[in-house]
Scaffold this motif. Structure first.
Motif, PDB file in Angstrom:
ATOM      1  N   LYS A 137      43.803  18.764 -27.165  1.00 42.90           N
ATOM      2  CA  LYS A 137      44.379  19.872 -27.942  1.00 42.90           C
ATOM      3  C   LYS A 137      45.895  19.936 -27.787  1.00 42.90           C
ATOM      4  O   LYS A 137      46.472  20.987 -27.608  1.00 42.90           O
ATOM      5  N   VAL A 138      46.550  18.765 -27.817  1.00 43.20           N
ATOM      6  CA  VAL A 138      48.007  18.692 -27.755  1.00 43.20           C
ATOM      7  C   VAL A 138      48.556  18.978 -29.147  1.00 43.20           C
ATOM      8  O   VAL A 138      48.206  18.301 -30.106  1.00 43.20           O
ATOM      9  N   TYR A 139      49.355  20.006 -29.259  1.00 45.81           N
ATOM     10  CA  TYR A 139      49.935  20.374 -30.543  1.00 45.81           C
ATOM     11  C   TYR A 139      51.442  20.122 -30.501  1.00 45.81           C
ATOM     12  O   TYR A 139      51.986  19.744 -29.474  1.00 45.81           O
ATOM     13  N   HIS A 140      52.083  20.338 -31.606  1.00 47.12           N
ATOM     14  CA  HIS A 140      53.539  20.198 -31.713  1.00 47.12           C
ATOM     15  C   HIS A 140      54.002  18.773 -31.398  1.00 47.12           C
ATOM     16  O   HIS A 140      54.948  18.556 -30.652  1.00 47.12           O
ATOM     17  N   ILE A 141      53.309  17.810 -31.955  1.00 52.24           N
ATOM     18  CA  ILE A 141      53.641  16.399 -31.763  1.00 52.24           C
ATOM     19  C   ILE A 141      55.058  16.116 -32.258  1.00 52.24           C
ATOM     20  O   ILE A 141      55.826  15.415 -31.594  1.00 52.24           O
ATOM     21  N   ASP A 142      55.399  16.690 -33.404  1.00 50.81           N
ATOM     22  CA  ASP A 142      56.739  16.474 -33.955  1.00 50.81           C
ATOM     23  C   ASP A 142      57.809  16.981 -33.003  1.00 50.81           C
ATOM     24  O   ASP A 142      58.880  16.382 -32.892  1.00 50.81           O
ATOM     25  N   PHE A 143      57.520  18.064 -32.302  1.00 48.54           N
ATOM     26  CA  PHE A 143      58.479  18.616 -31.345  1.00 48.54           C
ATOM     27  C   PHE A 143      58.712  17.635 -30.196  1.00 48.54           C
ATOM     28  O   PHE A 143      59.849  17.430 -29.771  1.00 48.54           O
ATOM     29  N   ILE A 181      58.390  14.390 -30.258  1.00 49.31           N
ATOM     30  CA  ILE A 181      59.171  13.261 -30.783  1.00 49.31           C
ATOM     31  C   ILE A 181      60.619  13.673 -31.002  1.00 49.31           C
ATOM     32  O   ILE A 181      61.546  12.953 -30.615  1.00 49.31           O
ATOM     33  N   GLN A 182      60.825  14.830 -31.583  1.00 57.22           N
ATOM     34  CA  GLN A 182      62.193  15.305 -31.848  1.00 57.22           C
ATOM     35  C   GLN A 182      62.977  15.503 -30.556  1.00 57.22           C
ATOM     36  O   GLN A 182      64.135  15.116 -30.457  1.00 57.22           O
ATOM     37  N   ARG A 183      62.352  16.078 -29.539  1.00 60.84           N
ATOM     38  CA  ARG A 183      63.039  16.280 -28.252  1.00 60.84           C
ATOM     39  C   ARG A 183      63.391  14.929 -27.620  1.00 60.84           C
ATOM     40  O   ARG A 183      64.469  14.767 -27.062  1.00 60.84           O
ATOM     41  N   THR A 184      62.486  13.965 -27.725  1.00 64.49           N
ATOM     42  CA  THR A 184      62.762  12.636 -27.180  1.00 64.49           C
ATOM     43  C   THR A 184      63.947  12.011 -27.903  1.00 64.49           C
ATOM     44  O   THR A 184      64.852  11.445 -27.269  1.00 64.49           O
ATOM     45  N   LEU A 192      55.092   7.308 -30.960  1.00 64.49           N
ATOM     46  CA  LEU A 192      54.412   8.393 -30.258  1.00 64.49           C
ATOM     47  C   LEU A 192      53.505   9.174 -31.203  1.00 64.49           C
ATOM     48  O   LEU A 192      52.519   9.761 -30.772  1.00 64.49           O
ATOM     49  N   GLN A 193      53.860   9.197 -32.472  1.00 64.66           N
ATOM     50  CA  GLN A 193      53.066   9.929 -33.460  1.00 64.66           C
ATOM     51  C   GLN A 193      51.605   9.481 -33.402  1.00 64.66           C
ATOM     52  O   GLN A 193      50.702  10.308 -33.347  1.00 64.66           O
ATOM     53  N   GLU A 194      51.379   8.181 -33.398  1.00 63.59           N
ATOM     54  CA  GLU A 194      50.015   7.649 -33.341  1.00 63.59           C
ATOM     55  C   GLU A 194      49.360   7.930 -31.988  1.00 63.59           C
ATOM     56  O   GLU A 194      48.196   8.340 -31.928  1.00 63.59           O
ATOM     57  N   LEU A 195      50.102   7.707 -30.923  1.00 64.67           N
ATOM     58  CA  LEU A 195      49.538   7.920 -29.594  1.00 64.67           C
ATOM     59  C   LEU A 195      49.178   9.386 -29.368  1.00 64.67           C
ATOM     60  O   LEU A 195      48.151   9.697 -28.763  1.00 64.67           O
ATOM     61  N   LEU A 196      50.029  10.268 -29.858  1.00 64.88           N
ATOM     62  CA  LEU A 196      49.788  11.690 -29.636  1.00 64.88           C
ATOM     63  C   LEU A 196      48.673  12.237 -30.520  1.00 64.88           C
ATOM     64  O   LEU A 196      48.079  13.267 -30.199  1.00 64.88           O
TER      65      LEU A 196
END
Length: 154
Positions: free
Chosen positions: A100-106, A108-111, A88-92
């Motif tokens: 302007k999607v922020y908090h990508i790590d969040f 992934i972490q929630r998933t 998801l890191q790459e896709l996001l």
């Protein structure tokens, strides 16, 4: 009132047409992560069955079931599941620049947290449905474990 109409027009023209394709793209890694969780649970229970069929040892069976209960917290065994979602890191990153999607790590972490929760629920349900201490006939234990596993996976 003065912002509502332009905002609605912006969403309708610039975001809504892309939502379906975005969701499809994101669901690939998410689905493969959850599929990996299912496969890991299946593999671990199969190992318990095989071990019991070899040893026919009820004490060891109880230890193996107790060990299964720690599976959601075993980072080494859960890692392959989590790695699937890291895609998801790459896709996001693309979504970050486009929408302007922020908090990508969040995200992934929630998933990954949901994946761990799913595994917790699976092993808890397995434990509730199968208690080695209540198994009187050791000849039927492996069959019972298999039935419980299939019920949990359902």
């Amino acid at each position: 009132a003065s912002v509502s109409e332009p905002a609605q027009k912006c969403c309708t023209e610039n975001i809504q047409p892309f939502l379906t394709s975005i969701l499809e793209e994101l669901m690939g890694p998410v689905s493969s992560g959850f599929t990996e969780v299912r496969a890991l649970f299946d593999k671990e229970v199969n190992e318990i069955i095989q071990d019991f069929q070899k040893t026919n040892d009820m004490t060891r069976l109880k230890e193996n079931v107790d060990q299964l209960m720690t599976l959601p917290f075993n980072s080494v065994k859960m890692e392959p599941c989590y790695l699937k979602v890291n895609l998801l890191q790459e896709l996001l990153q693309d979504l970050k620049s486009r929408f302007k999607v922020y908090h990508i790590d969040f995200v992934i972490q929630r998933t990954q947290n949901f994946m761990q929760e799913l595994m917790e629920n699976a092993v808890y349900t397995f434990e509730q449905l199968f208690s080695p201490s209540h198994q009187a006939d050791s000849a039927k234990v492996a069959t019972t474990i298999e039935k419980v596993k299939l019920r949990v996976l359902k």
